[in-house]
Each structure stands twice: as C-alpha cells, then as structure tokens.
Scaffold this active site. Structure first.
Site, PDB file in Angstrom:
ATOM      1  CE  LYS A 157      -8.175 -53.870   1.609  1.00 51.21           C
ATOM      2  NZ  LYS A 157      -7.729 -52.796   2.455  1.00 51.21           N
ATOM      3  CG  ASP A 212     -30.647 -47.137  17.346  1.00 53.23           C
ATOM      4  OD1 ASP A 212     -29.706 -47.826  16.938  1.00 53.23           O
ATOM      5  OD2 ASP A 212     -30.862 -46.906  18.557  1.00 53.23           O
ATOM      6  CE1 TYR A 230     -30.045 -38.843  23.568  1.00 52.12           C
ATOM      7  CE2 TYR A 230     -29.562 -39.562  21.328  1.00 52.12           C
ATOM      8  CZ  TYR A 230     -30.045 -39.829  22.603  1.00 52.12           C
ATOM      9  OH  TYR A 230     -30.529 -41.078  22.907  1.00 52.12           O
ATOM     10  CG  HIS A 269      -0.305 -50.919  -0.946  1.00 54.12           C
ATOM     11  ND1 HIS A 269      -1.263 -51.161  -1.903  1.00 54.12           N
ATOM     12  CD2 HIS A 269      -0.914 -50.145  -0.012  1.00 54.12           C
ATOM     13  CE1 HIS A 269      -2.391 -50.563  -1.563  1.00 54.12           C
ATOM     14  NE2 HIS A 269      -2.207 -49.928  -0.427  1.00 54.12           N
ATOM     15  CB  CYS A 274     -30.170 -40.729  17.467  1.00 55.13           C
ATOM     16  SG  CYS A 274     -31.085 -39.206  17.729  1.00 55.13           S
ATOM     17  NE  ARG A 281      -0.371 -51.270   4.693  1.00 51.88           N
ATOM     18  CZ  ARG A 281      -1.467 -51.113   3.953  1.00 51.88           C
ATOM     19  NH1 ARG A 281      -2.478 -50.400   4.398  1.00 51.88           N
ATOM     20  NH2 ARG A 281      -1.563 -51.656   2.754  1.00 51.88           N
ATOM     21  NE  ARG A 305      -1.998 -55.551  -3.706  1.00 53.04           N
ATOM     22  CZ  ARG A 305      -0.928 -54.883  -4.134  1.00 53.04           C
ATOM     23  NH1 ARG A 305      -0.107 -55.428  -5.019  1.00 53.04           N
ATOM     24  NH2 ARG A 305      -0.658 -53.675  -3.680  1.00 53.04           N
TER      25      ARG A 305
END
Ligand code: PLP
Length: 374
Positions: free
Chosen positions: A40, A318, A270, A172, A316, A141, A225
């Site tokens: 996943k 990028d 920044y 689980h 930042c 859950r 799993r």
C-alpha cells in the site's frame, strides 16, 4: 503529479535488499504459512509494481493494499491471479470494480455482505466476491468485536454463500512492536475467543504484520501481512532488534545546484531564521517539502563530499540550503538518506529527528521524485 525525470534528485531502491528482507522472513515461516507483501501507499514509497514483482520472486504469494485503486493498479500491471487484499473498507458502490478485478475485500459488517450479495444478483455476477472478515481484538479501528457479532455475521454469510466467499479472517495488533507484551496478550486472547466462534475456518487466517511476525509466535494462523520490514525498516524503530539483519532498501540523493559564499549579516531562507554570523559557504539543493523533505528537517544534516552538512534556514517547497565546510563544485552529490564515504543517514535517523516513525518518512516521498531501481 508529474515525475521529475529531468531533475537531479531521485530515490534509489535496492531490489536485492527488498528480496533479502522478504526471503529471510519467508524462511522463518512454517511450511504451511504464506506471505502477502503489503504494498500500500506505493509500497511505502518504494514503488508498488516493482516491489510486488520482487516480492513475488522472493516467495510472496499475495499482496495487501489499503484502497481499491491500489489493487487495480497491481491487476493492470499484470498481477492477474495473485490474491490482493484491500485492508481498508470498500464502498458497495465499488462492487462492480471489486468483481471485475477479482479483488479480496475486508468486511466489517453483516450488512455489507447482505447488500453485496443482493447487488451481485441484480448484476448477474458469475463468480463470488472474495471477502476477509476483520476482527477488532483491540486495535479499535475496524472489525467485529464480540463472539456474538461473529456468530451473527456467519449466519448472514451462510445465507449468501453462493455470492460471497469467506476467503479469510484477520486481526491487527496495536503493540506488537513494543517490548511490553501485556496488551498484545490481551488482544491474542480476544482473537482466540473470536476464532472459537468460527467453526469452519476460511482459507486464510492472518494475525501478523511485520512486528508480530518478527517477534511473536502465534499458532493457528497461516498468512502474514508483511510490510515495513520488507523495506528493511525496523517496525519498532530501535526498541527491539530484528531476528535477522534488515537491509534498508531506499536511498535519497540529489546534488548541489548552486554554491556561494555568504557574507556575515545576511540570512538564509523564508522567515530569515538563519542568520549568517561569519562568512560561510552555502549550497542549494533542488528538493523541498513537496518532495518529502519535511520542514522539520531544518537543522538536520545531509551528506556531501563525505561531510555531514547542516540544513540551514527553513526547508522551502522545492529547494533547501545547507552550510558547506568549504567551497564545493556544482553537481556534487548530496545524500539525504543512504551511505556516502562510509557515513550513513538512515530513514530512522530522519524519523527520530522529525519526531515521527520511519513509516511516515518513507510514505512521505512524493511521486515527483523518480524511483531508480538497481
Ligand atoms: N496489516 C494491516 C491491517 C495494516 O494496516 C498494516 C500496515 O499498516 C500492515 C498489515 C503492515 O504492517 P507493517 O508495515 O508494520 O508490517
């Protein structure tokens, strides 16, 4: 999101490491036990299709994903016959896709199977919908919680048995990666009580994620799993040693694209949070939080030319700036995660610095970073 194939930044995935992590655990399993590789979230950032292929070669016989689209991705990539279990709950409106792609779905209520059977009849399905029943033994859950709920569920299942296949059951554990076994044992007892309400066991009975498989012995189950350990990451962080050497599969590298001497009195980034108190060499690297370099990595280090160099100023979107010990050439390799000149920065190191777990850092690398396999 576009993949940055024409940029100087990449995740490098060591296929042999993944193979070894899977193979080593597979060898520890009982002969009648199978491994479904958990792929996943794009295989925890490592690339779902590529990892599924390696896992299959290493002995995994099925896959787990979180959402239906991830299962469809695998089917369309050519995994046509392996069981693919969706661990999350799927909507009844997706039943035609579940049917078409012959995906195994997690079920948590009798209502779901009743309605799915009815819809299947209306749509003239010619094969059964494959289901795994989730048991909530203490994760809180999804899943049935009491033997009475299980009995009720099985009665409903009996009515629709020509439309719905009871392929598996799983639970689980919430604390399998912790040193203290108390809550694990509580869940295990709940699991036994719930399983006692299932007289005819389905094909798959599964209790183990990586941590349960590595550190606990549970009888009566026949499928694990296996997720994070397959990628060479320790599910406990550093709390418990794995029974074999886990080989981290992922490295993250980029390069210096700009190098300059900065005079004292100036600031970097920044918010102008890093103030230059004496002249220094500063390098810029073309990756940022949009790639998964989280902003909390400010003050952490990267490896350049064999030196640990601190990330200065805010990360930042990028780009990110680092302090260099001396002038370095443009194009000098930068290692965010991995080994350089005998020094290593692990995903676990990054996770600890950022106050999180290795899973989150691995999943956080965005699609914009190309994955390169070797
Ligand atoms: N099973 C379930 C239900 C999960 O939610 C997960 C991951 O979150 C796994 C198995 C795999 O866990 P791990 O990556 O710790 O092996």
């Amino acid at each position: 999101m576009v993949v940055g194939r024409n940029r100087d930044a990449q995740l490098i995935i060591d296929e042999d490491a993944i193979y070894a992590n899977i193979h080593s655990e597979k060898q520890r399993l009982a002969d009648d036990s199978e491994m479904f590789m958990v792929v996943k979230a794009n295989a925890y950032g490592h690339g779902a299709v590529q990892v599924a292929q390696i896992a299959k070669e290493a002995g995994a016989t099925g896959f787990c994903v979180a959402i239906l689209d991830e299962a469809i991705q695998l089917r369309e990539a050519g995994f046509v016959s392996e069981p693919i279990l969706v661990l999350g709950l799927t909507d009844l409106s997706d039943l035609p896709l579940i049917y078409k792609y012959d995906v195994s779905v997690t079920v948590s209520s009798a209502d779901w199977i009743k309605q799915a059977a009815e819809l299947g009849r209306q749509m003239h399905f010619t094969h059964k919908i494959k289901t795994f029943l989730a048991l909530d033994t203490g994760m809180g859950r999804i899943g049935l919680q009491t033997p009475a709920e299980v009995t009720d569920y099985l009665q409903s299942l009996h009515v629709v048995k020509n439309q719905i296949e009871f392929q598996g059951v799983y639970t689980h554990f919430a604390t399998a990666d912790e040193v203290d076994d108390k809550y694990f044992d509580f869940q295990l007892q709940n699991f036994k009580d719930l399983m006692a309400a299932i007289p005819n066991k389905p094909r798959y009975v599964s209790v183990a994620n990586s941590a349960t498989s590595l550190w606990h012995h549970v009888t009566g189950a026949n499928m694990i799993r296996y997720g994070v350990a397959g990628y060479g990451l320790n599910p406990s962080g550093t709390a418990i040693e794995a029974p074999f050497t886990l080989q981290p599969a992922l490295s993250f590298t980029s390069e210096l694209i700009y190098v300059k001497k900065v005079a004292s009195g100036r600031s970097i980034g920044y918010g102008a949070t890093y103030n230059v108190d004496k002249p220094q060499w500063v390098g810029t690297i073309p990756v940022g939080y949009a790639d998964g370099v989280c902003r909390r990595m400010k003050g952490f280090k990267v490896l350049i030319d064999g030196n640990y160099c601190p990330i200065i100023g805010r990360v930042c979107m990028d780009q990110v700036m680092v302090r260099l010990p001396y002038e370095m050439k443009l194009g000098t390799k930068v290692t965010f995660v991995g080994t350089q000149a005998g020094k290593t920065i692990t995903l676990q190191d990054v996770a600890e610095y950022c106050g999180t777990i290795n899973y989150e850092i691995a999943c956080g690398f965005s699609d914009r970073l190309p994955r390169v396999y070797y």
